[in-house]
Write an enzyme that holds these catalytic residues in place. Structure first.
Site, PDB file in Angstrom:
ATOM      1  N   HIS A 121       0.854   6.608   1.862  1.00  0.00           N
ATOM      2  CA  HIS A 121       1.459   7.087   1.794  1.00  0.00           C
ATOM      3  C   HIS A 121       2.879   7.223   2.145  1.00  0.00           C
ATOM      4  O   HIS A 121       3.686   8.702   2.524  1.00  0.00           O
ATOM      5  CB  HIS A 121       2.107   6.886   4.147  1.00  0.00           C
ATOM      6  CG  HIS A 121       0.325   6.480   4.785  1.00  0.00           C
ATOM      7  ND1 HIS A 121      -0.104   7.520   4.880  1.00  0.00           N
ATOM      8  CD2 HIS A 121      -0.079   5.122   5.657  1.00  0.00           C
ATOM      9  CE1 HIS A 121      -1.490   6.555   5.596  1.00  0.00           C
ATOM     10  NE2 HIS A 121      -1.319   5.862   5.580  1.00  0.00           N
ATOM     11  N   ARG A 127      -6.801  13.017   0.937  1.00  0.00           N
ATOM     12  CA  ARG A 127      -5.651  13.347   1.432  1.00  0.00           C
ATOM     13  C   ARG A 127      -4.588  13.242   0.805  1.00  0.00           C
ATOM     14  O   ARG A 127      -3.815  13.196   1.955  1.00  0.00           O
ATOM     15  CB  ARG A 127      -6.581  13.213   3.177  1.00  0.00           C
ATOM     16  CG  ARG A 127      -6.130  11.939   3.145  1.00  0.00           C
ATOM     17  CD  ARG A 127      -5.944  11.325   4.874  1.00  0.00           C
ATOM     18  NE  ARG A 127      -7.443  11.937   5.645  1.00  0.00           N
ATOM     19  CZ  ARG A 127      -8.188  10.826   6.121  1.00  0.00           C
ATOM     20  NH1 ARG A 127      -7.512  10.321   7.080  1.00  0.00           N
ATOM     21  NH2 ARG A 127      -9.488  11.219   6.659  1.00  0.00           N
ATOM     22  N   ASN A 152       0.940  -0.773  -0.120  1.00  0.00           N
ATOM     23  CA  ASN A 152      -0.136   0.180  -0.575  1.00  0.00           C
ATOM     24  C   ASN A 152       0.920   1.191   0.019  1.00  0.00           C
ATOM     25  O   ASN A 152       1.635   1.412   1.166  1.00  0.00           O
ATOM     26  CB  ASN A 152      -0.728  -0.270   1.271  1.00  0.00           C
ATOM     27  CG  ASN A 152      -1.691   1.053   1.188  1.00  0.00           C
ATOM     28  OD1 ASN A 152      -1.213   2.498   1.003  1.00  0.00           O
ATOM     29  ND2 ASN A 152      -3.150   0.834   1.445  1.00  0.00           N
ATOM     30  N   GLU A 169      -9.181   0.897  -3.198  1.00  0.00           N
ATOM     31  CA  GLU A 169      -9.418   0.408  -2.070  1.00  0.00           C
ATOM     32  C   GLU A 169     -10.724   1.582  -2.165  1.00  0.00           C
ATOM     33  O   GLU A 169      -9.257   2.922  -2.531  1.00  0.00           O
ATOM     34  CB  GLU A 169      -8.685   0.913  -0.618  1.00  0.00           C
ATOM     35  CG  GLU A 169      -7.698  -0.238  -0.278  1.00  0.00           C
ATOM     36  CD  GLU A 169      -7.091  -0.351   1.179  1.00  0.00           C
ATOM     37  OE1 GLU A 169      -7.060   0.967   1.345  1.00  0.00           O
ATOM     38  OE2 GLU A 169      -5.537  -1.016   1.298  1.00  0.00           O
ATOM     39  N   HIS A 217      -3.513  -4.633   7.548  1.00  0.00           N
ATOM     40  CA  HIS A 217      -3.919  -3.297   8.218  1.00  0.00           C
ATOM     41  C   HIS A 217      -2.843  -3.182  10.174  1.00  0.00           C
ATOM     42  O   HIS A 217      -3.060  -4.494  11.251  1.00  0.00           O
ATOM     43  CB  HIS A 217      -5.121  -3.011   9.012  1.00  0.00           C
ATOM     44  CG  HIS A 217      -5.233  -1.692   9.741  1.00  0.00           C
ATOM     45  ND1 HIS A 217      -5.831  -0.975   8.661  1.00  0.00           N
ATOM     46  CD2 HIS A 217      -5.045  -0.750  10.678  1.00  0.00           C
ATOM     47  CE1 HIS A 217      -5.111   0.653   9.168  1.00  0.00           C
ATOM     48  NE2 HIS A 217      -4.769   0.671  10.475  1.00  0.00           N
ATOM     49  N   GLU A 249     -11.301  -9.100   3.208  1.00  0.00           N
ATOM     50  CA  GLU A 249      -9.638  -8.886   3.617  1.00  0.00           C
ATOM     51  C   GLU A 249     -10.083  -8.820   5.446  1.00  0.00           C
ATOM     52  O   GLU A 249     -10.795  -7.887   5.310  1.00  0.00           O
ATOM     53  CB  GLU A 249      -9.413  -7.479   3.213  1.00  0.00           C
ATOM     54  CG  GLU A 249      -7.831  -7.005   3.844  1.00  0.00           C
ATOM     55  CD  GLU A 249      -7.537  -6.208   2.947  1.00  0.00           C
ATOM     56  OE1 GLU A 249      -7.160  -5.789   1.596  1.00  0.00           O
ATOM     57  OE2 GLU A 249      -6.763  -5.073   3.370  1.00  0.00           O
ATOM     58  N   THR A 254      -8.208   3.380   8.391  1.00  0.00           N
ATOM     59  CA  THR A 254      -9.310   3.343   8.290  1.00  0.00           C
ATOM     60  C   THR A 254      -9.726   1.739   9.958  1.00  0.00           C
ATOM     61  O   THR A 254      -8.920   0.971   9.545  1.00  0.00           O
ATOM     62  CB  THR A 254      -9.616   2.042   7.087  1.00  0.00           C
ATOM     63  OG1 THR A 254      -9.293   2.881   6.314  1.00  0.00           O
ATOM     64  CG2 THR A 254     -11.211   1.128   7.057  1.00  0.00           C
ATOM     65  N   HIS A 271      -5.649   3.852  -1.326  1.00  0.00           N
ATOM     66  CA  HIS A 271      -6.837   3.789  -1.314  1.00  0.00           C
ATOM     67  C   HIS A 271      -7.110   5.277  -1.610  1.00  0.00           C
ATOM     68  O   HIS A 271      -6.861   6.385  -1.663  1.00  0.00           O
ATOM     69  CB  HIS A 271      -6.952   3.813   0.063  1.00  0.00           C
ATOM     70  CG  HIS A 271      -8.189   4.371   0.992  1.00  0.00           C
ATOM     71  ND1 HIS A 271      -8.186   4.509   2.303  1.00  0.00           N
ATOM     72  CD2 HIS A 271      -9.452   4.638   0.085  1.00  0.00           C
ATOM     73  CE1 HIS A 271      -9.659   4.431   2.769  1.00  0.00           C
ATOM     74  NE2 HIS A 271     -10.376   4.470   1.451  1.00  0.00           N
ATOM     75  N   ARG A 328      -8.794   7.926  -0.873  1.00  0.00           N
ATOM     76  CA  ARG A 328     -10.673   8.252  -0.406  1.00  0.00           C
ATOM     77  C   ARG A 328     -10.928   9.553  -0.571  1.00  0.00           C
ATOM     78  O   ARG A 328     -10.892  10.143  -1.327  1.00  0.00           O
ATOM     79  CB  ARG A 328      -9.317   9.076   0.687  1.00  0.00           C
ATOM     80  CG  ARG A 328      -9.303   7.802   2.277  1.00  0.00           C
ATOM     81  CD  ARG A 328      -8.260   8.200   3.591  1.00  0.00           C
ATOM     82  NE  ARG A 328      -9.812   8.576   4.468  1.00  0.00           N
ATOM     83  CZ  ARG A 328      -9.896   7.959   5.428  1.00  0.00           C
ATOM     84  NH1 ARG A 328      -8.362   6.997   5.572  1.00  0.00           N
ATOM     85  NH2 ARG A 328     -10.666   8.022   5.647  1.00  0.00           N
TER      86      ARG A 328
HETATM   87  N1  PXP Z   1      -5.732  -3.051   4.129  1.00  0.00           N
HETATM   88  C1  PXP Z   1      -6.829  -1.730   4.025  1.00  0.00           C
HETATM   89  C2  PXP Z   1      -7.735  -2.550   3.201  1.00  0.00           C
HETATM   90  C3  PXP Z   1      -6.443  -0.914   4.518  1.00  0.00           C
HETATM   91  O1  PXP Z   1      -7.269   0.060   4.324  1.00  0.00           O
HETATM   92  C4  PXP Z   1      -5.351  -0.449   5.049  1.00  0.00           C
HETATM   93  C5  PXP Z   1      -4.889   0.829   4.953  1.00  0.00           C
HETATM   94  O2  PXP Z   1      -4.874   1.637   4.323  1.00  0.00           O
HETATM   95  C6  PXP Z   1      -3.917  -1.307   4.659  1.00  0.00           C
HETATM   96  C7  PXP Z   1      -4.726  -2.741   4.107  1.00  0.00           C
HETATM   97  C8  PXP Z   1      -3.312  -1.262   5.340  1.00  0.00           C
HETATM   98  O3  PXP Z   1      -3.039  -0.711   6.489  1.00  0.00           O
HETATM   99  P1  PXP Z   1      -1.728  -0.219   6.428  1.00  0.00           P
HETATM  100  O4  PXP Z   1      -0.650   1.050   6.474  1.00  0.00           O
HETATM  101  O5  PXP Z   1      -1.776  -0.617   8.436  1.00  0.00           O
HETATM  102  O6  PXP Z   1      -0.418  -1.330   6.192  1.00  0.00           O
END
Ligand code: PXP
Length: 239
Positions: free
Chosen positions: A12, A51, A9, A72, A189, A153, A103, A45, A47
């Protein structure tokens, strides 16, 4: 045991970019590097408040990526229209609250069937592989199946706060149950080098989606090394 896929992901990377505006660091460059480092897919994602990831990032990702994109998205008409245009390999339906920092929980597939059904149906019809981001709870698994989503998931946030406790058992039970009822099971997550292995060892889980920790760790050891280390820990847990 089946191989466990790693979805990286990149949200960030965009968070850091947006802290200053401008183009750097570029999440698309991070996605290409992630693929070279062993990611099996890229997760982003979009959003509602934009953001981190932007519409332009999604456009550029769809053009640049040679590995699958997992978009996402909140279950809204706006996001469903974007997904149908962008045609990602997969779309993960997440709950979204503007005031949350991340999330915070899974989507209530059981309580919101009527609201979710048309969105899930439209995405499935567009050949997008839909996954429901849910808590590790049999009721939510049954409800995801009833919605026609082929994938779930499991939200690992509660486990990440309390690894190895009852939360791990809940994930194990949900993964086995989901597999039994014919769902493909993913998880994600809050996963880190320290807590990933017990989740990666759950045999029914086919994919982990990991972001925040990998991008944070990249500050110290580089993105490629952080992804390679995560990949190695996942593989060790699986053998
Ligand atoms: N899976 C989903 C559906 C999420 O919303 C997120 C966070 O955006 C993640 C995985 C990844 O989580 P993390 O950034 O904490 O590793």
């Amino acid at each position: 045991m089946t191989k466990l896929r790693l979805g990286v992901n990149i949200d960030h990377v965009a968070t850091v970019r947006n802290a200053r505006g401008g183009d750097n660091p570029d999440p698309v460059r991070a996605a290409i590097l992630a693929a070279q480092a062993g990611a099996d897919g890229i997760t982003a994602h979009l959003r509602e408040d934009r953001r981190h990831i932007s519409d332009d990032d999604i456009d550029r990702l769809t053009r640049a990526l040679t590995i699958p994109l997992n978009l996402e998205m909140a279950a809204t008409d706006e996001m469903a229209a974007i997904a149908r245009r962008a045609k990602p390999h997969a779309a993960c339906i997440v709950p979204e609250k503007r005031e949350e920092r991340t999330t915070e929980g899974g989507i209530d597939a059981a309580g919101q069937h009527n609201r979710l059904a048309p969105i899930v149906g439209a995405l499935v019809k567009a050949n997008i592989r839909v996954s429901m981001f849910i808590e590790a709870d049999r009721r939510q698994l049954d409800a995801s199946k009833a919605l026609g989503a082929p994938v779930v998931e499991l939200h690992t946030g509660a486990y990440a706060h309390n690894p190895q406790g009852a939360e791990l058992d809940r994930l194990r039970d949900a993964a086995a149950y989901g597999h039994r009822i014919g769902l493909e099971v993913h998880a994600g997550h809050g996963l880190t080098f320290d807590n990933v292995k017990p989740v990666a060892a759950i045999p029914e889980i086919r994919e982990l989606n990991i972001g925040h920790f990998l991008v944070g760790e990249a500050v110290f050891i580089g993105l490629e090394a952080s992804i390679r280390r995560m990949r190695a820990l996942m593989d060790e847990a699986r053998t």
